[in-house]
Design a protein around this motif. Structure first.
Motif, PDB file in Angstrom:
ATOM      1  N   SER A 140       7.471   2.963  51.902  1.00 42.19           N
ATOM      2  CA  SER A 140       7.794   4.235  52.225  1.00 42.19           C
ATOM      3  C   SER A 140       8.775   4.620  50.990  1.00 42.19           C
ATOM      4  N   GLN A 141       9.810   3.575  50.567  1.00 43.62           N
ATOM      5  CA  GLN A 141      10.688   4.064  49.408  1.00 43.62           C
ATOM      6  C   GLN A 141      10.135   3.454  48.063  1.00 43.62           C
ATOM      7  N   GLY A 142       9.059   2.964  48.184  1.00 44.77           N
ATOM      8  CA  GLY A 142       8.409   2.354  46.932  1.00 44.77           C
ATOM      9  C   GLY A 142       9.311   1.498  46.079  1.00 44.77           C
ATOM     10  N   GLY A 143      10.148   0.568  46.952  1.00 43.21           N
ATOM     11  CA  GLY A 143      10.702  -0.147  45.969  1.00 43.21           C
ATOM     12  C   GLY A 143      11.193  -1.503  46.930  1.00 43.21           C
ATOM     13  N   TYR A 144      12.049  -2.532  46.140  1.00 42.27           N
ATOM     14  CA  TYR A 144      12.459  -3.818  46.689  1.00 42.27           C
ATOM     15  C   TYR A 144      13.709  -3.586  47.357  1.00 42.27           C
ATOM     16  N   CYS A 145      13.729  -4.033  48.422  1.00 40.32           N
ATOM     17  CA  CYS A 145      15.311  -4.298  48.940  1.00 40.32           C
ATOM     18  C   CYS A 145      15.737  -5.911  49.207  1.00 40.32           C
ATOM     19  N   LEU A 146      16.957  -6.094  49.133  1.00 40.55           N
ATOM     20  CA  LEU A 146      17.553  -7.413  49.267  1.00 40.55           C
ATOM     21  C   LEU A 146      18.371  -7.394  50.652  1.00 40.55           C
ATOM     22  N   LYS A 147      17.634  -8.088  51.672  1.00 44.47           N
ATOM     23  CA  LYS A 147      18.026  -8.137  53.076  1.00 44.47           C
ATOM     24  C   LYS A 147      19.493  -9.293  53.452  1.00 44.47           C
ATOM     25  N   ASP A 148      18.824 -10.480  52.581  1.00 45.25           N
ATOM     26  CA  ASP A 148      19.879 -11.549  52.815  1.00 45.25           C
ATOM     27  C   ASP A 148      19.570 -12.437  51.643  1.00 45.25           C
ATOM     28  N   VAL A 149      20.712 -13.104  51.036  1.00 43.84           N
ATOM     29  CA  VAL A 149      20.851 -13.964  49.936  1.00 43.84           C
ATOM     30  C   VAL A 149      20.309 -15.376  50.360  1.00 43.84           C
ATOM     31  N   GLY A 150      20.383 -15.676  51.663  1.00 41.92           N
ATOM     32  CA  GLY A 150      19.974 -16.845  51.770  1.00 41.92           C
ATOM     33  C   GLY A 150      21.111 -18.002  51.511  1.00 41.92           C
ATOM     34  N   GLU A 151      20.572 -19.026  51.067  1.00 37.43           N
ATOM     35  CA  GLU A 151      21.337 -20.148  50.412  1.00 37.43           C
ATOM     36  C   GLU A 151      21.281 -20.141  48.998  1.00 37.43           C
ATOM     37  N   PHE A 152      21.099 -19.124  48.261  1.00 39.37           N
ATOM     38  CA  PHE A 152      21.359 -18.844  46.760  1.00 39.37           C
ATOM     39  C   PHE A 152      22.506 -18.314  46.604  1.00 39.37           C
ATOM     40  N   VAL A 153      23.289 -19.167  45.854  1.00 40.85           N
ATOM     41  CA  VAL A 153      24.726 -18.850  45.362  1.00 40.85           C
ATOM     42  C   VAL A 153      24.535 -17.900  44.188  1.00 40.85           C
ATOM     43  N   MET A 154      25.034 -16.624  44.328  1.00 39.95           N
ATOM     44  CA  MET A 154      24.973 -15.498  43.374  1.00 39.95           C
ATOM     45  C   MET A 154      26.400 -15.886  42.466  1.00 39.95           C
ATOM     46  N   LEU A 155      26.069 -15.676  41.166  1.00 43.11           N
ATOM     47  CA  LEU A 155      27.230 -15.485  40.572  1.00 43.11           C
ATOM     48  C   LEU A 155      27.834 -14.271  40.445  1.00 43.11           C
ATOM     49  N   TYR A 156      29.283 -14.098  40.643  1.00 41.03           N
ATOM     50  CA  TYR A 156      29.930 -12.679  40.936  1.00 41.03           C
ATOM     51  C   TYR A 156      30.442 -12.233  39.513  1.00 41.03           C
ATOM     52  N   ARG A 157      29.780 -11.007  39.350  1.00 42.31           N
ATOM     53  CA  ARG A 157      30.486 -10.475  38.036  1.00 42.31           C
ATOM     54  C   ARG A 157      30.877  -9.120  38.461  1.00 42.31           C
ATOM     55  N   GLU A 158      32.010  -8.745  38.346  1.00 40.11           N
ATOM     56  CA  GLU A 158      32.689  -7.358  38.719  1.00 40.11           C
ATOM     57  C   GLU A 158      32.182  -6.254  37.841  1.00 40.11           C
ATOM     58  N   ASP A 159      31.584  -5.155  38.289  1.00 44.32           N
ATOM     59  CA  ASP A 159      31.311  -4.057  37.532  1.00 44.32           C
ATOM     60  C   ASP A 159      32.430  -3.424  36.900  1.00 44.32           C
ATOM     61  N   PRO A 160      32.668  -3.564  35.510  1.00 44.86           N
ATOM     62  CA  PRO A 160      33.732  -2.902  34.876  1.00 44.86           C
ATOM     63  C   PRO A 160      33.882  -1.299  35.167  1.00 44.86           C
ATOM     64  N   GLY A 161      32.800  -0.779  35.832  1.00 43.88           N
ATOM     65  CA  GLY A 161      32.762   0.719  35.999  1.00 43.88           C
ATOM     66  C   GLY A 161      33.379   0.993  37.487  1.00 43.88           C
ATOM     67  N   ARG A 162      33.464  -0.128  38.112  1.00 40.30           N
ATOM     68  CA  ARG A 162      33.920   0.162  39.468  1.00 40.30           C
ATOM     69  C   ARG A 162      35.352  -0.072  39.590  1.00 40.30           C
ATOM     70  N   THR A 163      36.130   0.981  40.479  1.00 41.37           N
ATOM     71  CA  THR A 163      37.589   0.772  40.751  1.00 41.37           C
ATOM     72  C   THR A 163      37.581  -0.025  41.845  1.00 41.37           C
ATOM     73  N   ARG A 164      38.721  -1.034  41.986  1.00 37.33           N
ATOM     74  CA  ARG A 164      38.992  -1.724  42.996  1.00 37.33           C
ATOM     75  C   ARG A 164      40.139  -0.978  43.467  1.00 37.33           C
ATOM     76  N   GLU A 165      39.856  -1.358  45.128  1.00 36.85           N
ATOM     77  CA  GLU A 165      41.054  -0.986  46.142  1.00 36.85           C
ATOM     78  C   GLU A 165      42.221  -2.076  46.012  1.00 36.85           C
ATOM     79  N   PRO A 166      43.530  -1.638  45.713  1.00 34.24           N
ATOM     80  CA  PRO A 166      44.570  -2.764  45.821  1.00 34.24           C
ATOM     81  C   PRO A 166      44.441  -3.379  47.365  1.00 34.24           C
ATOM     82  N   PRO A 167      44.853  -4.716  47.231  1.00 34.48           N
ATOM     83  CA  PRO A 167      44.547  -5.704  48.363  1.00 34.48           C
ATOM     84  C   PRO A 167      45.808  -5.087  49.498  1.00 34.48           C
TER      85      PRO A 167
END
Length: 90
Positions: free
Chosen positions: A63-90
């Motif tokens: 219906s959407q014509g595309g792929y979606c990620l529902k769960d990463v399972g046991e694969f460890v993704m490398l985390y890279r912060e998107d420089p365009g995103r603003t972060r909320e202060p802790p």
């Protein structure tokens, strides 16, 4: 236990999962271009490998014509912060 895989394939699969996480519903042709796949068959092999070896849940929504990620399972993704995103202060 997952099969031995090259660092290039791990990096490519990480780009695949990051793209699916950040752009749910992305179409196949755009996914091939974004992740820089050389063939559609390589994309299918990577998806099957991630599902079978790590329990990653990648689904295709007609219906959407595309792929979606529902769960990463046991694969460890490398985390890279998107420089365009603003972060909320802790």
């Amino acid at each position: 236990m997952p099969k031995s895989i090259s660092s290039l394939r791990i990096a490519r699969m990480n780009r695949l999962l990051t793209t699916l996480r950040d752009r749910p519903g992305i179409g196949r042709s755009e996914l091939l271009t974004t992740v820089e796949y050389t063939s559609p068959r390589t994309l299918e092999r990577d998806i099957c490998f991630l599902r079978d070896e790590f329990g990653v849940k990648i689904v295709y929504h007609r219906s959407q014509g595309g792929y979606c990620l529902k769960d990463v399972g046991e694969f460890v993704m490398l985390y890279r912060e998107d420089p365009g995103r603003t972060r909320e202060p802790p």
